[in-house]
Design a protein around this motif. Structure first.
Motif, PDB file in Angstrom:
ATOM      1  N   LEU A  63       1.022   1.188   4.599  1.00 20.27           N
ATOM      2  CA  LEU A  63       2.279   0.663   3.997  1.00 20.27           C
ATOM      3  C   LEU A  63       3.109   1.966   3.326  1.00 20.27           C
ATOM      4  O   LEU A  63       4.349   2.114   3.458  1.00 20.27           O
ATOM      5  CB  LEU A  63       2.000  -0.195   2.942  1.00 20.27           C
ATOM      6  CG  LEU A  63       3.476  -0.985   2.277  1.00 20.27           C
ATOM      7  CD1 LEU A  63       4.258  -1.479   3.192  1.00 20.27           C
ATOM      8  CD2 LEU A  63       2.795  -1.991   1.242  1.00 20.27           C
ATOM      9  N   ASN A 106       6.425   3.059   4.609  1.00 24.51           N
ATOM     10  CA  ASN A 106       7.848   2.989   3.408  1.00 24.51           C
ATOM     11  C   ASN A 106       8.330   4.257   3.363  1.00 24.51           C
ATOM     12  O   ASN A 106       9.499   4.606   3.375  1.00 24.51           O
ATOM     13  CB  ASN A 106       6.838   2.663   2.199  1.00 24.51           C
ATOM     14  CG  ASN A 106       8.249   2.691   1.126  1.00 24.51           C
ATOM     15  OD1 ASN A 106       9.213   2.098   1.263  1.00 24.51           O
ATOM     16  ND2 ASN A 106       8.125   3.492   0.162  1.00 24.51           N
ATOM     17  N   ASP A 135      12.335   1.820   2.608  1.00 26.40           N
ATOM     18  CA  ASP A 135      12.716   0.285   2.285  1.00 26.40           C
ATOM     19  C   ASP A 135      11.364  -0.312   1.947  1.00 26.40           C
ATOM     20  O   ASP A 135      10.791  -0.650   2.923  1.00 26.40           O
ATOM     21  CB  ASP A 135      13.388  -0.381   3.047  1.00 26.40           C
ATOM     22  CG  ASP A 135      13.916  -1.779   2.664  1.00 26.40           C
ATOM     23  OD1 ASP A 135      13.299  -2.635   1.970  1.00 26.40           O
ATOM     24  OD2 ASP A 135      14.852  -2.382   3.107  1.00 26.40           O
ATOM     25  N   PHE A 136      10.808  -0.494   0.812  1.00 21.99           N
ATOM     26  CA  PHE A 136       9.373  -0.959   0.463  1.00 21.99           C
ATOM     27  C   PHE A 136       9.058  -2.429   1.080  1.00 21.99           C
ATOM     28  O   PHE A 136       8.446  -2.707   1.770  1.00 21.99           O
ATOM     29  CB  PHE A 136       8.833  -0.902  -0.826  1.00 21.99           C
ATOM     30  CG  PHE A 136       7.568  -1.299  -0.968  1.00 21.99           C
ATOM     31  CD1 PHE A 136       6.580  -0.318  -0.857  1.00 21.99           C
ATOM     32  CD2 PHE A 136       7.362  -2.657  -1.411  1.00 21.99           C
ATOM     33  CE1 PHE A 136       5.098  -0.833  -1.088  1.00 21.99           C
ATOM     34  CE2 PHE A 136       5.968  -3.152  -1.726  1.00 21.99           C
ATOM     35  CZ  PHE A 136       4.889  -2.009  -1.303  1.00 21.99           C
ATOM     36  N   LYS A 137      10.398  -3.268   0.815  1.00 24.44           N
ATOM     37  CA  LYS A 137      10.306  -4.610   1.281  1.00 24.44           C
ATOM     38  C   LYS A 137      10.287  -4.791   3.010  1.00 24.44           C
ATOM     39  O   LYS A 137       9.604  -5.702   3.368  1.00 24.44           O
ATOM     40  CB  LYS A 137      11.536  -5.442   0.484  1.00 24.44           C
ATOM     41  CG  LYS A 137      11.470  -6.768   0.869  1.00 24.44           C
ATOM     42  CD  LYS A 137      12.537  -7.742   0.208  1.00 24.44           C
ATOM     43  CE  LYS A 137      12.437  -9.084   0.726  1.00 24.44           C
ATOM     44  NZ  LYS A 137      13.629  -9.826   0.355  1.00 24.44           N
ATOM     45  N   LYS A 138      10.948  -4.084   3.415  1.00 26.47           N
ATOM     46  CA  LYS A 138      11.100  -3.992   4.869  1.00 26.47           C
ATOM     47  C   LYS A 138       9.756  -3.601   5.333  1.00 26.47           C
ATOM     48  O   LYS A 138       9.091  -3.995   6.494  1.00 26.47           O
ATOM     49  CB  LYS A 138      12.344  -3.202   5.529  1.00 26.47           C
ATOM     50  CG  LYS A 138      12.422  -3.184   6.906  1.00 26.47           C
ATOM     51  CD  LYS A 138      13.585  -2.504   7.172  1.00 26.47           C
ATOM     52  CE  LYS A 138      13.785  -2.383   8.775  1.00 26.47           C
ATOM     53  NZ  LYS A 138      15.091  -1.829   9.394  1.00 26.47           N
ATOM     54  N   PHE A 172       6.957  -3.558   4.076  1.00 30.49           N
ATOM     55  CA  PHE A 172       5.776  -4.822   3.790  1.00 30.49           C
ATOM     56  C   PHE A 172       5.964  -5.878   4.795  1.00 30.49           C
ATOM     57  O   PHE A 172       4.924  -6.272   5.413  1.00 30.49           O
ATOM     58  CB  PHE A 172       5.973  -5.187   2.448  1.00 30.49           C
ATOM     59  CG  PHE A 172       4.843  -6.187   2.080  1.00 30.49           C
ATOM     60  CD1 PHE A 172       3.867  -5.489   1.676  1.00 30.49           C
ATOM     61  CD2 PHE A 172       5.089  -7.500   2.099  1.00 30.49           C
ATOM     62  CE1 PHE A 172       2.610  -6.710   1.307  1.00 30.49           C
ATOM     63  CE2 PHE A 172       4.108  -8.433   1.539  1.00 30.49           C
ATOM     64  CZ  PHE A 172       2.834  -7.822   1.360  1.00 30.49           C
ATOM     65  N   MET A 173       7.173  -6.147   5.203  1.00 29.20           N
ATOM     66  CA  MET A 173       7.414  -7.456   6.122  1.00 29.20           C
ATOM     67  C   MET A 173       7.283  -6.887   7.585  1.00 29.20           C
ATOM     68  O   MET A 173       6.734  -7.835   8.359  1.00 29.20           O
ATOM     69  CB  MET A 173       9.013  -7.845   6.004  1.00 29.20           C
ATOM     70  CG  MET A 173       9.355  -8.404   4.768  1.00 29.20           C
ATOM     71  SD  MET A 173       8.275  -9.639   4.082  1.00 29.20           S
ATOM     72  CE  MET A 173       8.817 -11.009   5.291  1.00 29.20           C
ATOM     73  N   VAL A 199       2.839  -8.100   6.400  1.00 27.60           N
ATOM     74  CA  VAL A 199       2.803  -9.667   6.708  1.00 27.60           C
ATOM     75  C   VAL A 199       2.346 -10.338   7.993  1.00 27.60           C
ATOM     76  O   VAL A 199       1.816 -11.049   8.186  1.00 27.60           O
ATOM     77  CB  VAL A 199       4.325 -10.233   6.334  1.00 27.60           C
ATOM     78  CG1 VAL A 199       4.315 -11.542   6.646  1.00 27.60           C
ATOM     79  CG2 VAL A 199       4.375  -9.910   4.769  1.00 27.60           C
TER      80      VAL A 199
END
Length: 167
Positions: free
Chosen positions: A122, A126, A131-134, A136-137, A141
């Motif tokens: 991650l 990242n 973009d950390f959320k992207k 992670f997704m 996930v």
């Protein structure tokens, strides 16, 4: 090193290479059997051998041999978006190998191994995506359930094989 240890290291390096080529591309990070092989390496080998095995696998890829997913290799693979996952393999295998060979310990160390792989993976993903959320997704996930299943399969295989080998 004993001949048996050298043979086991070679076997698990080979299994990791083969596992990498069994790949389902789902985007930036493919689904492979590499993580299953990291679990098996950790559950079957002593800590130093587990670390050595996955380090050799990593070095073979870094020098350019096509041992990573989709027959890729080279230093670019390590500094690319999925490089963090690869770099984590030796550390995860070492952590997993520290387990006592009971179910509880194997699950706890397996979860720690997954956490190491996801954390390093991650961080690097990242860095590339900004973009950390992207990241992670894309990089965590879709794999949580699959990798937990791989861990369970590795525990079952390891327990059954070790029971026969130790008998």
């Amino acid at each position: 090193m004993k001949t048996k240890d050298i043979s086991l290291v070679a076997l698990f390096v080979t299994l990791t290479i083969v596992g990498a080529q069994i790949s389902i591309p789902i985007g930036t990070v493919p689904i492979t059997l590499q993580v299953l092989m990291v679990f098996l390496t950790g559950y079957f080998l002593k800590p130093t051998l587990a670390l050595l095995t996955q380090s050799i696998y990593l070095l073979l890829g870094i020098i350019g041999l096509p041992v990573f997913a989709n027959f890729s290799g080279g230093f670019a693979s390590i500094i690319g978006p999925t490089g963090g996952y690869l770099i984590a393999f030796p550390i995860a295998a070492w952590i997993i190998s520290l387990s006592k060979k009971d179910y509880f310990s194997m699950f706890i160390h397996g979860i720690l191994g997954i956490a190491i792989i996801y954390t390093l993976g991650l961080l690097v993903l990242n860095y590339h995506l900004h973009d950390f959320k992207k990241a992670f997704m894309i990089g965590v996930v879709p794999f949580i359930g699959i990798d937990f299943l791989k861990m369970c399969i590795a525990v079952i295989i390891s327990k059954r094989v070790l029971k026969v080998v130790e008998a």
